[in-house]
Design an enzyme around this catalytic site. Sequence first.
Site: not given
Length: 417
Positions: A258-260, A263
């Site tokens: 869910h980050c790269l 974000d």
Amino acid sequence: MAATVGIIGLGYVGLPLAVAFAQEGCEVLGVDVDSRKVEAIAAGESYIEDVPSEVLAKASARIHATTRYARLAKADAVLICVPTPLSPNREPDLGPLVDATRALAEVLQPDQLVVLESTTYPGTTRERVAPLLEESGLAAGRDFSLAFSPERVDPGRTDYTLRTTPKVIGGLTESCAERAEALYGVVCDTLVRVSGPEAAELAKLLENIFRSVNIALVNELAMLTDRMGIDVWEVVEAAATKPYGFMRFEPGPGMGGHCLPVDPFYLTWRAREFDVATEFIELAGKVNQQMPYHCVAKVQRALNDAGLSVKGARVSVLGVAYKPGVGDLRESPALKIIELLRDLGAHLSYHDPHVPALADLGLASRPLEQLVADSDLVLIVTAHPGVDHGLVAKRARLVVDLRGVTRGSAAANVVRL
Ligand SMILES: NC(=O)c1ccc[n+]([C@@H]2O[C@H](COP(=O)([O-])OP(=O)(O)OC[C@H]3O[C@@H](n4cnc5c(N)ncnc54)[C@H](O)[C@@H]3O)[C@@H](O)[C@H]2O)c1
């Protein structure tokens, strides 16, 4: 006296933090809207791979989890670790953060320290969090302290821990930063103070954008080498022998987690306000999004070369989590690949030791040996440790390896990204 630490959001970020503070003798007051998590903590049952249940059970005497915010009034410091997702039209969705901050404002006490850990765009702490907390009647930087300190946890990683990973801290004022340093010094060996929350917020985004852009670069190269008949893994390996000026990134089926994938777009959105188009970020997103389609084309070609069509072929995906060693499915490229292959008429199965079922797709993980024996093609999407990919390559009729784990094998039944 050890501090009492409140933690809002007890997920991948919040739970390890809660355990770390509890292990150092702090009382932890955890708040989560998900009552199942609260119950699991009370029972000493972990739902995060990086926190073994034995470890949680040992620390749980000091971790008091609840769905109610009122208890946070007793905390010396409160860390906010709620999700910061994108809305369906790919704009920052600060809903959970706003809800959490508003609820905290209702119980905020003079002299408390509040730290935002969730990844977000520069300006969030000062422009969004501070005013909401000030609805309590207390002034940020004067009556209570406020800072931003990004979480750097990398699920599944064991060589660096919360303690050994330097922690960046940006306080609203000098004294806010000092308070935050005193707190994090309990669980982290190295603290890196920056001038304010904005620098800390952007530093976190830079770290993730750096990875996203470099992964896209090597993925673009993988699409080119495919046409040129060059082995991208060999190229990466050779380039990585340079002892300076190069950092190794691996190609793959696309970016998960869910980050790269999320974000960087927080910065893109914020940059628009300043008339700047963040082209590297957009381009990296575009290239990485193409990868599942490229991988499906490789499957199609491999089947074609074996005289088979995708329609009706039995294709098995090996590894569906977004990265090795975890069961997290968020944004996993395997899901997209399964969907695309299904649309083409393939019969899909999968094996993943960390993911027992894909309920939305109506699939359950099958035993590996059975899967290999029953498949026309095995597609290695995520290479979990403990899976013998060499053996899979030997036994399967056809293998498409998207992770380079069969490097060294020149067998005719193996195709690599
Ligand atoms: N997981 C990672 O590897 C990682 C690494 C670095 C940074 N981050 C960032 O940290 C933040 C949290 O991520 P995560 O992976 O821990 O998410 P998560 O979904 O695992 O956990 C977040 C928790 O917050 C709870 N929550 C949501 N709204 C709430 C509210 N209003 N009040 C109380 N609890 C609420 C959810 O129920 C959930 O348990 C995000 O900003 C993320 O980008 C995550």
